[in-house]
Write an enzyme that holds these catalytic residues in place. Structure first.
Site, PDB file in Angstrom:
ATOM      1  N   ASP A 173       0.803  -1.229   0.000  1.00 34.92           N
ATOM      2  CA  ASP A 173       0.000   0.000   0.000  1.00 34.92           C
ATOM      3  C   ASP A 173       0.839   1.284   0.000  1.00 34.92           C
ATOM      4  O   ASP A 173       0.287   2.378   0.002  1.00 34.92           O
ATOM      5  CB  ASP A 173      -0.934   0.018   1.216  1.00 34.92           C
ATOM      6  CG  ASP A 173      -0.166   0.101   2.529  1.00 34.92           C
ATOM      7  OD1 ASP A 173       1.078   0.036   2.510  1.00 34.92           O
ATOM      8  OD2 ASP A 173      -0.810   0.242   3.581  1.00 34.92           O
ATOM      9  N   TYR A 268      10.493   4.692   1.652  1.00 33.14           N
ATOM     10  CA  TYR A 268      11.426   3.736   2.257  1.00 33.14           C
ATOM     11  C   TYR A 268      12.869   3.944   1.793  1.00 33.14           C
ATOM     12  O   TYR A 268      13.793   3.406   2.409  1.00 33.14           O
ATOM     13  CB  TYR A 268      10.979   2.299   1.986  1.00 33.14           C
ATOM     14  CG  TYR A 268       9.877   1.849   2.925  1.00 33.14           C
ATOM     15  CD1 TYR A 268      10.183   1.256   4.143  1.00 33.14           C
ATOM     16  CD2 TYR A 268       8.533   2.042   2.623  1.00 33.14           C
ATOM     17  CE1 TYR A 268       9.195   0.863   5.020  1.00 33.14           C
ATOM     18  CE2 TYR A 268       7.528   1.652   3.496  1.00 33.14           C
ATOM     19  CZ  TYR A 268       7.867   1.067   4.694  1.00 33.14           C
ATOM     20  OH  TYR A 268       6.894   0.683   5.573  1.00 33.14           O
TER      21      TYR A 268
HETATM   22  C1  G6P Z   1       3.352   0.804   5.005  1.00 26.66           C
HETATM   23  C2  G6P Z   1       4.028  -0.270   4.218  1.00 26.66           C
HETATM   24  C3  G6P Z   1       3.819  -1.593   4.869  1.00 26.66           C
HETATM   25  C4  G6P Z   1       4.277  -1.536   6.294  1.00 26.66           C
HETATM   26  C5  G6P Z   1       3.571  -0.441   7.033  1.00 26.66           C
HETATM   27  C6  G6P Z   1       4.163  -0.287   8.408  1.00 26.66           C
HETATM   28  O1  G6P Z   1       1.982   0.691   4.908  1.00 26.66           O
HETATM   29  O2  G6P Z   1       3.601  -0.346   2.895  1.00 26.66           O
HETATM   30  O3  G6P Z   1       4.538  -2.538   4.139  1.00 26.66           O
HETATM   31  O4  G6P Z   1       4.039  -2.755   6.953  1.00 26.66           O
HETATM   32  O5  G6P Z   1       3.729   0.762   6.360  1.00 26.66           O
HETATM   33  O6  G6P Z   1       3.386   0.543   9.156  1.00 26.66           O
HETATM   34  P1  G6P Z   1       3.480   0.539  10.731  1.00 26.66           P
HETATM   35  O7  G6P Z   1       2.416   1.495  11.105  1.00 26.66           O
HETATM   36  O8  G6P Z   1       3.208  -0.876  11.183  1.00 26.66           O
HETATM   37  O9  G6P Z   1       4.856   0.987  11.053  1.00 26.66           O
HETATM   38 MN    MN Z   2       4.551  -2.209   2.004  1.00 26.39          MN
END
Ligand code: G6P
Ligand code: MN
Length: 451
Positions: A173, A268
Site C-alpha cells: 500500500d 522507504y
Molecule cells: C506501510 C508499508 C507496509 C508496512 C507499514 C508499516 O503501509 O507499505 O509494508 O508494513 O507501512 O506501518 P506501521 O504502522 O506498522 O509501522
Molecule cells: Mn509495504
C-alpha cells in the site's frame, strides 16, 4: 472467472489490519459481492479477540454474509475464491528484535529494510509457501491469493522461486499511500492520478504523476521542497501513516529530492540513502514495533474488550488506503476490469536494464488472469545500480532460506546498502540467529556446524 457472491478467506485473521480491510469490503459489497468471510490464523487466541469486532463490522452492513473463524486450513480455504494474506511471522515481538538488533550495531533497524527486513524474510518465505500449498489443496482451482505479507519484495521473490505457477498477486500500500498524499497536496482525489513508477517493493521512484493527462510532478516538487510529501495537516489526510515517525518519513522526501529532484522516491528509500540520520534519531530502546504495540494494537485490543463488556464498539481501527487498495485489486481480478495499479510482477523485460526474472514493482493492468505489466524501458544508471544491489541482497537472502546457507545469508547482509561492513553484517546476523532460534533451524545448524 467465477460467479459472485464470493467466498473470501483472510489469512492472518488476527491482524490489527483485519477490521479495516473488512470495513472496506463492506463499503464495496456492490462491487465485490460476498457470500462468506472466513478468518484464519494459527494464533487462535489473538484471532478470537479480534473476531467479534470483525463480526460487528460485517453485521452493521449485512445480515446474510456467513462469518467463520477458524484455525483449521481445510475449513478456512475449502472452495474459497479469494484469499487475502497478511501473515506476520513472529508477530510484533519479533519485529521488535528485527529493529533493535541492528540498531545496537549502529545500523538501520526497520521492519522491511536492511537486516531487519532480511531477518523477517528468512522467517516468512517458507510459511508463505505453506499457505500457498494449503490454498492449492483446498480452495477453488482458480482462487487468487492477494498478498500483503511483508517483507513483500523478498516474499515475492521466494514465491517466484519456489511456487512459480501460484496464483499470488503481491501488493503493497505504500505507493497508494504516497498517491493519497500527492492527491491531498494537489487537491484531487488519489483515484484521479495516473502514475508512472519503477523499482522494487519499498525501493522505487515515481517518474510521472498525471492528472487529466498533465504531469503534476513539477507542482509536487515545489511543495516537497518546502514541506516534504505531506500536507501541513497530515493527520487530516489519513490516520494511518500520520504518527510522528511517519510524518518524519514523509518529510524526508524533501532532502532526498533536494539532491535528486528528477523522480519522487518511495519513502522507504530514506533508510538506504540517509541511514545515519535515521539511526541518530531512533531511540534504540523504543522502536516502531513498540509504538505499534502500544498504539494500534493496544487500542484495538482495548476496543474489543470494551465491546465485549458494553456491546458498544469504540472507534478503534483504521479504514483507509490499505483496505481500499486490496479491495480495488480484488475487484479487478474478479471481474477482469484491467484497472491500472502498482503491483509486484516478474520483470520479463518491462525494465529493460534489470534482469528478466527479477520481481519488480511497476504499473500493471490487473486482469482475471493476473497482472499485465506496463513497459517502463531503460532506467538511469544511478537507479539501475541501486536496484541491482538491493535485488542481489534480496535474492541471496532467498537462496539462503532455501538452502539453509549461512554464507549466503551473510552475503545478503553484507551487500545491503544499510550495512557498512562485513563485520557489521556478521555481528548482526549472528545475534539474529540466536533471537530467531524458533524460526531458522536450518540456518542455526549451518552456523553451529561452521558451514
Ligand atoms: C506501510 C508499508 C507496509 C508496512 C507499514 C508499516 O503501509 O507499505 O509494508 O508494513 O507501512 O506501518 P506501521 O504502522 O506498522 O509501522
Ligand atoms: Mn509495504
Amino acid at each position: 472467472m467465477f460467479t459472485p457472491p464470493f467466498i473470501l478467506s483472510i489469512a492472518g485473521g488476527g491482524s490489527t489490519y483485519t477490521p479495516g480491510i473488512v470495513k472496506s469490503l463492506m463499503v464495496r459489497l456492490q462491487d465485490f459481492p460476498l457470500a462468506e468471510i472466513r478468518l484464519y490464523d494459527i494464533d487462535e487466541a489473538r484471532q478470537n479477540t479480534i473476531a467479534p469486532v470483525v463480526e460487528k463490522v460485517i453485521r452493521d452492513h449485512s445480515q446474510s454474509i456467513k462469518f467463520t473463524v477458524t484455525s483449521d486450513p481445510e475449513v478456512a480455504f475449502s472452495g474459497a475464491h479469494f484469499v487475502f494474506a497478511q501473515m506476520r511471522v513472529g508477530q510484533y515481538k519479533m519485529r521488535e528484535q528485527d529493529e533493535k538488533i541492528p540498531l545496537r550495531h549502529g545500523v538501520v533497524g526497520q521492519e522491511t529494510c536492511g537486516p531487519g527486513g532480511l531477518a523477517y524474510g528468512l522467517r516468512t518465505i517458507l510459511p508463505m509457501v505453506e499457505l500457498i500449498d494449503l490454498v492449492d489443496r483446498y480452495a477453488h482451482e482458480k482462487a487468487w491469493i492477494v498478498n500483503y505479507s511483508n517483507p513483500a519484495a523478498i516474499v515475492a521473490e521466494g514465491v517466484r522461486r519456489l511456487r512459480p505457477n501460484a496464483r499470488v498477486l503481491n501488493i503493497c500500500d505504500m505507493p497508494v499511500a504516497a498517491m493519497r498524499n500527492m492527491g491531498a497536496i494537489l487537491g484531487v482525489d488519489r483515484r484521479k492520478l495516473e502514475v508512472d513508477y519503477f523499482g522494487l517493493n519499498h525501493f522505487g521512484w515515481f517518474t510521472r504523476v498525471l492528472v487529466d493527462g498533465e504531469d503534476k510532478l513539477p507542482e509536487l516538487r515545489k511543495h516537497i521542497a518546502k514541506f516534504g510529501l505531506l500536507t501541513e495537516d497530515a493527520a487530516k489526510t489519513d490516520p494511518q501513516h500520520s504518527d510522528p515517525s511517519w510524518v518524519k518519513t514523509w518529510r524526508n522526501i524533501k532532502p532526498i529530492m533536494d539532491n535528486f529532484p528528477e523522480y519522487l522516491p518511495n519513502p522507504y528509500l530514506q533508510y538506504y540513502l540517509m541511514p545515519n540520520q535515521i539511526v541518530e534519531h531512533q531511540n534504540p530502546d523504543y522502536t516502531r514495533a513498540n509504538e505499534v504495540m502500544n498504539g494500534r494494537e493496544k487500542k484495538l485490543f482495548a476496543a474489543a474488550e470494551e465491546y465485549k463488556r458494553t456491546g458498544i464498539l469504540p472507534d478503534a481501527f483504521h479504514v483507509g488506503v490499505h483496505g481500499e487498495f486490496i479491495v480495488d485489486v480484488a475487484c479487478s481480478l474478479a471481474f477482469n476490469l484491467r484497472s491500472r495499479h502498482l503491483v509486484m510482477v516478474e520483470n520479463r523485460g518491462a525494465i529493460t536494464n534489470l534482469p528478466y526474472d527479477a520481481v519488480v514493482e511497476v504499473p500493471a493492468y490487473i486482469t482475471s488472469e493476473g497482472p499485465e505489466p506496463i513497459r517502463v524501458g531503460q532506467v538511469p544508471l544511478f537507479h539501475q545500480t541501486l536496484l541491482q544491489q538491493q535485488l542481489a541482497s534480496e535474492q541471496l537472502l532467498v537462496e539462503a532460506t532455501i538452502e539453509g546457507s549461512y554464507e549466503k545469508a551473510l552475503q545478503a547482509f553484507t551487500l545491503n546498502r544499510t550495512v557498512p561492513t562485513m563485520e557489521h553484517a556478521k555481528a548482526i546476523l549472528d545475534e539474529m540467529i540466536e533471537a530467531n532460534s524458533d524460526y531458522w533451524p536450518a540456518l542455526q545448524k549451518a552456523w553451529q556446524d561452521g558451514e
